[in-house]
Design an enzyme around this catalytic site. Structure first.
Site, short mmCIF file in Angstrom:
data_model
loop_
_atom_site.label_atom_id
_atom_site.label_comp_id
_atom_site.label_asym_id
_atom_site.label_seq_id
_atom_site.Cartn_x
_atom_site.Cartn_y
_atom_site.Cartn_z
N HIS A 44 0.15 0.77 9.74
CA HIS A 44 -0.76 1.41 8.97
C HIS A 44 -1.92 1.72 9.96
O HIS A 44 -3.29 2.11 9.69
CB HIS A 44 -1.78 -0.09 8.89
N ASP A 91 -1.50 -8.19 0.89
CA ASP A 91 -0.04 -8.37 0.25
C ASP A 91 -0.45 -9.86 -0.48
O ASP A 91 0.13 -9.77 -1.23
CB ASP A 91 0.66 -7.75 1.04
N LYS A 107 5.76 -8.27 2.70
CA LYS A 107 5.68 -8.06 3.55
C LYS A 107 3.98 -9.15 4.05
O LYS A 107 2.56 -9.16 3.43
CB LYS A 107 4.61 -6.95 4.05
N GLY A 150 1.69 5.33 1.98
CA GLY A 150 1.81 5.79 2.20
C GLY A 150 3.08 5.20 3.70
O GLY A 150 3.39 5.76 5.19
N HIS A 151 3.73 4.29 3.38
CA HIS A 151 5.36 4.68 3.96
C HIS A 151 6.61 4.55 3.18
O HIS A 151 7.27 4.21 3.58
CB HIS A 151 5.62 2.40 3.67
N GLY A 192 0.68 -1.01 0.06
CA GLY A 192 0.11 0.29 0.04
C GLY A 192 0.98 1.01 0.22
O GLY A 192 2.20 1.14 0.28
#
Ligand SMILES: Nc1ncnc2c1ncn2[C@@H]1O[C@H](COP(=O)(O)OP(=O)(O)O)[C@@H](O)[C@H]1O
Ligand SMILES: Nc1ncnc2c1ncn2[C@@H]1O[C@H](COP(=O)(O)OP(=O)(O)O)[C@@H](O)[C@H]1O
Ligand SMILES: [Mg+2]
Ligand SMILES: [Mg+2]
Ligand SMILES: [Mg+2]
Ligand SMILES: [Mg+2]
Lengths: 204, 332, 332, 204
Positions: free
Chosen positions: B218, B109, B104, B55-56, B53
């Site tokens: 998250h 995922d 991950k 945002g990392h 996703g």
């Protein structure tokens, strides 16, 4: 609305509407024990399918279901994408392969099993599978739509007291207890919406 | 919530666009912007692909380049990318030696990458997967998703990336990946939640004297909320859990990686690095390599994680090997 | 305020201690921990030394190393270091070719570095100074302190550092420094104040829909408070002011540097980079080099700045030259 | 307290006390138009001098003043360190060089001029210099201590309406108007404290 309304586009509209009006609630459920995106994930998927509803309605049902599944897989992402996508793809493939003598609901057991395999999950893991199993049981014993919907919602409520073993909620351990699983909720909402539609516009 | 963006819907796409423009020459978009790949592929090398996703950032796109990833697929915020993205990346980067996917350990995922792998395999390609699960805050039960993957992912991508660059074949690479994963543990603490683009509030709210222990990346709540403590105490709480979970013999070389979650300043990360290092050394481990920075983030979450990785000679060698990516560079 | 620290009094010292330990081999403390220097000095090279208050990490200590600084002196938070610190650094790093001090234009910094320079000169050393003043939010009046120095300092240190490494003598280096400074302009925006260790609240408080335009890097208020805007609009407000102040002819090569102030995530910095780049290109400037990251910070302030530097061929060459420091690395 | 109390340690104690009890206020003034550290800066400096007060009291006055100046320079940093440091170092050097016939206050003009040079500042720039000039004027016309203190405080208040041209406050432009300059305030507070001490314990 009239009874001759085409089945698939109607179902798509019904599903789209129930997701649109419950997206925030699904997001909130997911914020409590997940990452908060289940509402937007489901919305993104349902909007893409909704936009294609007429084209999908013109396809034979097996192809249409497979196509919807692929659309969900390629737009949702996250856990919900592969799971809902697998369900529909497998139902479409089942129908096409002549499983269950061409009766749609008869394809459910194999499709649900495929979802469970994809998610490496079992009943009681506090996921949308808990609702899918309930729906499958109700449908196979030929419960009327209203009853199927009630079973689904009750199964979703049963996830509240469960400890999650699969999905993000499992990372919370005991802290996951006391919250309804967001995927179970969306699955029960969709079931309810489909059942209401089928009651109002029973397929020919 | 104030965010530098034009709208939640375009946030990820515009951010990736800026990223590619800032690092052009090193990286480029794949067809349809489904993934970001290194500009120059190396023929006959196993392709190493990751993603997750958004945002990392800078993970994973910041690790695309020589010595690390061939491509990275980004999904919506905190949402795994879709199988068609991963499949497109495999098809673009597989130069004949197969592909290893670094994933991950989140069900989302895992399922999306797995579907992509199956499709690629059905098309006749060699594809294998390594699952990263370093977060000790999420203990593995017999029949559960297990530990999630967090900042240790960077270490796996660096070591696997270097090994692939050295010409290691797919099977050996996968075994090295699994061995590397087994020797990495992490734990995180948050002092403020993340604010998702378009969200109206932080993913969780903490009082002025509270912290959330055992958080992931998250913006999700952690394992327990407790009273905020000073640096020494927090370092102890994090490091001791990680050291215990690592079960490394005394005297072993370790990599100590202190990772910021997005809005923790470098000064505080370095201070915590110093505090953690004392703990690690007091446990008779040798801090042979170090990394400090906000590499594996959770949007604008305030907090940090500590990662320890036991490194044998090969591990050290691959960690030290040249890397030239937007966010990690050394050894040239 | 929740900060990862053991106490306000020891914050800077402990953070620097962690920093040196994390990067040992590259950097070390000078005697009495008065400064941080590169481990290996180069005989006959002009020493380039900078410094300032703590709270801007990784600047300046993160820029100590081959191709950039020889030493950096850190003061208390937002407080210039003292002359004895700077003098000690000069004495340790002057290998015969003299010393150039890179100083941000704040009266405190100017006076402390100047006193050190006078003491060193009295001791027979060649010392000169370059003052960085890139912030367009602070216009120069005839008889005032003038523009303050902000993120453009990184650019000056990189270019001067590379030139010194190439063997450029002190006088030429100072001239290059002044020319470089003249071609750099910056402007910043904050969406949240900084919290100083030991402070009870942020240096300024903003409403949920407010931003502070024209801020510096000391948590001080800016030039004006206004309504928060979307990324395009903010990019326009920042870039247009900077471009106007730069008075560069069309078609010139520029470096575009988007700098985070401490708690702005990489994803938002990259998004803003993309938005600024459009503005810069629309002004017929060529973005020849780019940098995106939180390099010149203001503790945990939320916000960012944009820096443009006109680069001629020499400037590009020195920008591209190898650099090996804790926080900037390329070209080896 | 008794009249034979040694002058320098007493003055140091008085200065230390006034800074200690006003540090927060100085910090607040500096937060409004600077970077908020003037209180902690002055406190750090005064504490180091305070810790050395007995040793300093045993030195001849010129050496003691120079030593205090050096202590301030090497502990305060920022703008205040070089400015207050230069003032004391220059007074000490002036005395030692026999300026003003060994009368301490006669060394003020040259010391204040050195401060102005170091700061590249003038009267009216909204800095501590505005207070230093007022003190110098009052002292040279031999005003009694209470009057000197009043002049100093009034000069500090006069900075409120000024627009800063030097120091961090200058970066604020017109926004600096309406706030008292923190350095002017600390300078007036120190002056007041010194004057009160000298009234109570007039030097022999
Ligand atoms: N392994 C799994 N097997 C079955 N269902 C799962 C699994 N993992 C997650 N789910 C379902 O998916 C839902 C979460 O979907 P969503 O929030 O869209 O994805 P993500 O968890 O990736 O953010 C959960 O509430 C759960 O019902
Ligand atoms: N150039 C200057 N000349 C004279 N006084 C100055 C100058 N610059 C700053 N000052 C004084 O110093 C004070 C600020 O001191 P301080 O807060 O300790 O240092 P800094 O400004 O470096 O944070 C200002 O209020 C002002 O009185
Ligand atoms: Mg979710
Ligand atoms: Mg998700
Ligand atoms: Mg200061
Ligand atoms: Mg100040």
């Amino acid at each position: 609305m009239h009874a001759s309304r085409p089945l698939l586009p109607g179902l798509i509209e019904a599903c789209h509407a129930v997701i649109a009006s419950n997206a925030d609630h699904l997001g909130e459920l997911d914020r409590a024990i997940g990452d908060g995106d289940h509402g937007t994930n489901m919305k993104r998927g349902s909007e893409v399918v909704y936009a294609e509803r007429d084209q999908l309605g013109s396809l034979p049902l097996p192809e249409a279901l497979e196509k919807i599944g692929m659309l969900l897989v390629t737009t949702i992402g996250g856990a919900a994408g592969p799971l809902y996508g697998t369900l529909l793809i497998e139902m479409g493939r089942g129908l096409r392969a002549g499983r269950g003598n061409g009766v749609l609901v008869e394809t459910l057991p194999q499709a649900v099993a495929a979802v469970a395999r994809r998610g490496r999950a079992q009943a009681g893991d506090k996921t949308l599978l808990d609702v899918l199993y309930a729906v499958q049981r109700a449908v196979l014993k030929q419960s009327p739509p209203a009853e199927v919907a009630a079973y689904a919602m009750s199964a979703a409520r049963d996830t509240i007291s469960m400890k999650a073993l699969r999905g993000r909620a499992s990372f919370l351990g005991d802290r996951s207890i006391g919250h309804m699983d967001p995927g179970a909720c969306s699955c029960a909402l969709l079931t309810g919406s489909i059942c209401r539609f089928l009651e109002e516009f029973p397929p020919a | 919530m104030k965010k530098f963006m034009n709208g939640a819907d375009t946030f990820v796409a515009e951010s990736l666009d800026g990223f590619v423009r800032a690092h052009d020459g090193l990286v480029m978009f794949g067809p349809g912007r489904k993934f970001i790949r290194r500009t120059h592929l190396k023929k006959g090398k196993v392709a190493v692909i990751s993603g997750g996703g958004a945002g990392h950032e800078p993970m994973h796109v910041g690790f695309v380049g020589h010595g690390m990833l061939d491509a990275a697929c980004t999904g919506h915020v905190f949402t795994s990318p879709t199988p068609d993205q991963v499949l497109a990346a495999i098809e673009a980067c597989d130069t004949g030696a197969g592909t290893l996917l670094v994933v991950k350990n989140y069900d989302g995922d895992v399922m999306n990458f797995e579907m992509a792998a199956e499709l690629a395999q059905a098309g006749g390609r060699s594809v294998d997967m390594v699952f990263v699960n370093d977060d000790v805050a999420t203990e593995a039960a017999p029949r559960s998703t297990g530990r999630r993957g967090v900042a240790g992912t960077l270490v796996v991508e660096k070591i696997i990336g270097a090994a692939a660059e050295s010409g290691m074949p797919l099977e050996t690479l996968k075994r090295l990946g699994e061995k590397t994963v087994a020797a990495i543990r992490s734990k995180g603490v948050a002092i403020g939640g993340a604010t998702v683009p378009g969200g109206v509030s932080a993913t969780f709210a903490l009082g002025p004297d509270e912290m959330e222990m055992g958080v992931g990346i998250h913006g999700e709540p952690g394992r327990a909320r407790s009273a905020f403590q000073n640096a020494e105490t927090i370092a102890g709480l994090l490091a001791d859990d990680v050291i215990r979970a690592l079960v490394a013999e005394r005297g072993r070389d370790v990599l100590l990686f202190v990772n910021g979650f997005g809005s923790t300043p470098a000064s505080e990360l370095y201070l915590m690095y110093g505090a953690m290092r004392k703990r690690v050394e007091a446990s008779d481990l040798v801090v042979a390599r170090s990394l400090v920075g906000s590499y594996v983030t959770s949007l604008d979450m305030a907090g940090l994680s500590v990662t320890l990785a036991v490194l044998d000679a090969t591990g050290c060698e691959f960690w030290d090997a040249p890397v030239l990516t937007p966010s990690l560079r050394w050894g040239h």
